[in-house]
Design a protein around this motif. Structure first.
Motif, PDB file in Angstrom:
ATOM      1  N   THR A  15       0.832  -1.207   0.000  1.00 56.42           N
ATOM      2  CA  THR A  15       0.000   0.000   0.000  1.00 56.42           C
ATOM      3  C   THR A  15       0.864   1.254   0.000  1.00 56.42           C
ATOM      4  O   THR A  15       0.599   2.215  -0.743  1.00 56.42           O
ATOM      5  CB  THR A  15      -0.925   0.012   1.233  1.00 56.42           C
ATOM      6  OG1 THR A  15      -1.752  -1.155   1.205  1.00 56.42           O
ATOM      7  CG2 THR A  15      -1.800   1.250   1.235  1.00 56.42           C
ATOM      8  N   LEU A  16       1.918   1.241   0.825  1.00 58.30           N
ATOM      9  CA  LEU A  16       2.811   2.398   0.885  1.00 58.30           C
ATOM     10  C   LEU A  16       3.516   2.609  -0.455  1.00 58.30           C
ATOM     11  O   LEU A  16       3.672   3.744  -0.916  1.00 58.30           O
ATOM     12  CB  LEU A  16       3.831   2.221   2.002  1.00 58.30           C
ATOM     13  CG  LEU A  16       3.290   2.262   3.430  1.00 58.30           C
ATOM     14  CD1 LEU A  16       4.414   2.048   4.438  1.00 58.30           C
ATOM     15  CD2 LEU A  16       2.591   3.586   3.698  1.00 58.30           C
ATOM     16  N   VAL A  17       3.932   1.513  -1.066  1.00 60.17           N
ATOM     17  CA  VAL A  17       4.591   1.620  -2.379  1.00 60.17           C
ATOM     18  C   VAL A  17       3.637   2.254  -3.395  1.00 60.17           C
ATOM     19  O   VAL A  17       4.033   3.123  -4.190  1.00 60.17           O
ATOM     20  CB  VAL A  17       5.063   0.238  -2.865  1.00 60.17           C
ATOM     21  CG1 VAL A  17       5.488   0.298  -4.338  1.00 60.17           C
ATOM     22  CG2 VAL A  17       6.228  -0.261  -2.020  1.00 60.17           C
ATOM     23  N   GLN A  21       4.263   5.597  -5.576  1.00 61.28           N
ATOM     24  CA  GLN A  21       4.416   5.460  -7.022  1.00 61.28           C
ATOM     25  C   GLN A  21       3.743   6.600  -7.771  1.00 61.28           C
ATOM     26  O   GLN A  21       4.138   6.957  -8.882  1.00 61.28           O
ATOM     27  CB  GLN A  21       3.820   4.124  -7.491  1.00 61.28           C
ATOM     28  CG  GLN A  21       4.769   2.954  -7.329  1.00 61.28           C
ATOM     29  CD  GLN A  21       4.164   1.656  -7.819  1.00 61.28           C
ATOM     30  OE1 GLN A  21       2.951   1.565  -8.050  1.00 61.28           O
ATOM     31  NE2 GLN A  21       4.990   0.630  -7.965  1.00 61.28           N
ATOM     32  N   ASN A  22       2.711   7.162  -7.151  1.00 65.43           N
ATOM     33  CA  ASN A  22       1.978   8.248  -7.795  1.00 65.43           C
ATOM     34  C   ASN A  22       2.614   9.614  -7.550  1.00 65.43           C
ATOM     35  O   ASN A  22       2.086  10.634  -8.004  1.00 65.43           O
ATOM     36  CB  ASN A  22       0.533   8.283  -7.282  1.00 65.43           C
ATOM     37  CG  ASN A  22      -0.237   7.032  -7.653  1.00 65.43           C
ATOM     38  OD1 ASN A  22      -0.066   6.502  -8.739  1.00 65.43           O
ATOM     39  ND2 ASN A  22      -1.077   6.557  -6.746  1.00 65.43           N
ATOM     40  N   GLU A  23       3.732   9.612  -6.826  1.00 64.79           N
ATOM     41  CA  GLU A  23       4.404  10.870  -6.510  1.00 64.79           C
ATOM     42  C   GLU A  23       5.679  11.010  -7.342  1.00 64.79           C
ATOM     43  O   GLU A  23       6.499  10.099  -7.394  1.00 64.79           O
ATOM     44  CB  GLU A  23       4.764  10.915  -5.017  1.00 64.79           C
ATOM     45  CG  GLU A  23       3.561  10.903  -4.099  1.00 64.79           C
ATOM     46  CD  GLU A  23       2.686  12.118  -4.271  1.00 64.79           C
ATOM     47  OE1 GLU A  23       3.233  13.241  -4.368  1.00 64.79           O
ATOM     48  OE2 GLU A  23       1.449  11.960  -4.303  1.00 64.79           O
ATOM     49  N   GLU A  24       5.832  12.136  -7.960  1.00 64.60           N
ATOM     50  CA  GLU A  24       7.004  12.366  -8.797  1.00 64.60           C
ATOM     51  C   GLU A  24       8.256  12.519  -7.929  1.00 64.60           C
ATOM     52  O   GLU A  24       8.244  13.167  -6.889  1.00 64.60           O
ATOM     53  CB  GLU A  24       6.805  13.645  -9.615  1.00 64.60           C
ATOM     54  CG  GLU A  24       7.923  13.917 -10.603  1.00 64.60           C
ATOM     55  CD  GLU A  24       7.665  15.156 -11.435  1.00 64.60           C
ATOM     56  OE1 GLU A  24       8.582  15.581 -12.162  1.00 64.60           O
ATOM     57  OE2 GLU A  24       6.545  15.703 -11.345  1.00 64.60           O
ATOM     58  N   ALA A 107      -3.220   8.900   3.094  1.00 63.70           N
ATOM     59  CA  ALA A 107      -2.166   8.808   2.074  1.00 63.70           C
ATOM     60  C   ALA A 107      -1.516  10.163   1.832  1.00 63.70           C
ATOM     61  O   ALA A 107      -0.291  10.287   1.763  1.00 63.70           O
ATOM     62  CB  ALA A 107      -2.753   8.256   0.780  1.00 63.70           C
ATOM     63  N   ARG A 108      -2.342  11.210   1.726  1.00 66.09           N
ATOM     64  CA  ARG A 108      -1.790  12.536   1.450  1.00 66.09           C
ATOM     65  C   ARG A 108      -0.946  13.030   2.605  1.00 66.09           C
ATOM     66  O   ARG A 108       0.131  13.599   2.410  1.00 66.09           O
ATOM     67  CB  ARG A 108      -2.953  13.498   1.161  1.00 66.09           C
ATOM     68  CG  ARG A 108      -2.567  14.964   0.943  1.00 66.09           C
ATOM     69  CD  ARG A 108      -1.407  15.155  -0.016  1.00 66.09           C
ATOM     70  NE  ARG A 108      -1.544  14.428  -1.262  1.00 66.09           N
ATOM     71  CZ  ARG A 108      -0.574  14.235  -2.116  1.00 66.09           C
ATOM     72  NH1 ARG A 108       0.644  14.700  -1.837  1.00 66.09           N
ATOM     73  NH2 ARG A 108      -0.765  13.558  -3.228  1.00 66.09           N
ATOM     74  N   SER A 109      -1.411  12.803   3.829  1.00 66.49           N
ATOM     75  CA  SER A 109      -0.641  13.230   5.008  1.00 66.49           C
ATOM     76  C   SER A 109       0.683  12.480   5.079  1.00 66.49           C
ATOM     77  O   SER A 109       1.716  13.051   5.444  1.00 66.49           O
ATOM     78  CB  SER A 109      -1.450  12.992   6.281  1.00 66.49           C
ATOM     79  OG  SER A 109      -2.597  13.801   6.319  1.00 66.49           O
ATOM     80  N   LEU A 110       0.651  11.202   4.728  1.00 68.36           N
ATOM     81  CA  LEU A 110       1.866  10.396   4.763  1.00 68.36           C
ATOM     82  C   LEU A 110       2.895  10.923   3.761  1.00 68.36           C
ATOM     83  O   LEU A 110       4.073  11.083   4.101  1.00 68.36           O
ATOM     84  CB  LEU A 110       1.530   8.942   4.456  1.00 68.36           C
ATOM     85  CG  LEU A 110       2.720   7.980   4.424  1.00 68.36           C
ATOM     86  CD1 LEU A 110       3.302   7.807   5.823  1.00 68.36           C
ATOM     87  CD2 LEU A 110       2.303   6.633   3.861  1.00 68.36           C
ATOM     88  N   VAL A 111       2.453  11.192   2.552  1.00 73.96           N
ATOM     89  CA  VAL A 111       3.365  11.693   1.519  1.00 73.96           C
ATOM     90  C   VAL A 111       3.938  13.046   1.939  1.00 73.96           C
ATOM     91  O   VAL A 111       5.144  13.303   1.803  1.00 73.96           O
ATOM     92  CB  VAL A 111       2.645  11.803   0.162  1.00 73.96           C
ATOM     93  CG1 VAL A 111       3.527  12.533  -0.847  1.00 73.96           C
ATOM     94  CG2 VAL A 111       2.291  10.412  -0.357  1.00 73.96           C
ATOM     95  N   ASN A 112       3.085  13.905   2.470  1.00 76.54           N
ATOM     96  CA  ASN A 112       3.553  15.216   2.921  1.00 76.54           C
ATOM     97  C   ASN A 112       4.562  15.076   4.057  1.00 76.54           C
ATOM     98  O   ASN A 112       5.564  15.807   4.109  1.00 76.54           O
ATOM     99  CB  ASN A 112       2.372  16.074   3.384  1.00 76.54           C
ATOM    100  CG  ASN A 112       1.514  16.551   2.233  1.00 76.54           C
ATOM    101  OD1 ASN A 112       1.959  16.583   1.089  1.00 76.54           O
ATOM    102  ND2 ASN A 112       0.280  16.909   2.520  1.00 76.54           N
ATOM    103  N   ALA A 113       4.300  14.139   4.970  1.00 73.54           N
ATOM    104  CA  ALA A 113       5.211  13.923   6.091  1.00 73.54           C
ATOM    105  C   ALA A 113       6.568  13.438   5.596  1.00 73.54           C
ATOM    106  O   ALA A 113       7.617  13.880   6.087  1.00 73.54           O
ATOM    107  CB  ALA A 113       4.613  12.898   7.057  1.00 73.54           C
TER     108      ALA A 113
END
Length: 205
Positions: A15-17, A21-24, A107-113
């Protein structure tokens, strides 16, 4: 940015991957336990951030965090957990962790963190720390007392005199005496010793 995700739950790793994957500009690698994560970190091309599951095999609590941070390189290390307490989170941050990530993060908070930590900042969600703190403070005996009475009672458990408590709390001694009298009535104590014993027996301090 290269991230190493170490967690013994395959579904979470996958799930984390997918999140990343959707983040540049973010590349990921995964490990199922501490030993595999350590091997990848030592043998790999270098990671910017390592996400360690607090409860996975080989971690041995916060000692795993310390060992991972001590491996030569420029990587930073953060804890992820679904069970760790506020105390564990605070100890991890004090030890120098890049952050603490509850598995309840969106998901968004995780990517931002992750981006925040990769910039050299330290991350921990305030709502988690505050909620855990409020939960920790919920105690049958504590619920009977005001915050000032709790402070006075803590002084009593430490064997301090009214004068010492007054100095520590920056209040007048007669005020301390009033709080002592009130808290005696609220918790059913007859004297200082009994009040201290009640607090300690119920695990308040």
């Amino acid at each position: 940015m290269r991230i190493l995700i170490a967690d013994d739950h395959m579904l979470l790793r996958d799930t984390l991957v997918l999140y990343f994957q959707n983040e540049e500009g973010i590349e990921t690698a995964t490990a199922a336990d501490f030993d595999e994560a350590e091997r990848l970190l030592r043998e790999g091309d270098g990671f910017d951030l390592v996400l360690l599951d607090y409860a996975m095999p080989g971690m041995e609590g916060l000692s795993g965090l310390t060992r991972m941070m001590q491996i030569p390189g420029h990587h930073r290390v953060a804890l992820i957990s679904g069970t760790a307490s506020r105390e564990v989170a605070e100890q991890a941050l004090e030890a120098g962790a890049a952050g603490f990530l509850p598995k309840t993060l969106s998901a968004r908070s995780l990517v931002n963190a992750v981006r925040f930590m990769a910039l050299g900042e330290q991350y921990a969600p305030l709502d988690f720390l505050r909620a855990a703190e409020e939960e920790q403070q919920s105690h049958p005996l504590a619920d009977k007392l005001s915050s000032r009475e709790l402070e006075v009672l803590e002084g009593l458990t430490q064997g301090k005199s009214n004068k010492e408590i007054a100095r520590d709390l920056d209040i007048r001694e007669p005020t301390v005496k009033l709080h002592v009298k009130t808290l005696y009535r609220k918790i059913g104590a007859a004297n200082r010793t009994q009040a201290a014993m009640i607090a300690k027996d119920q695990g308040l301090f």
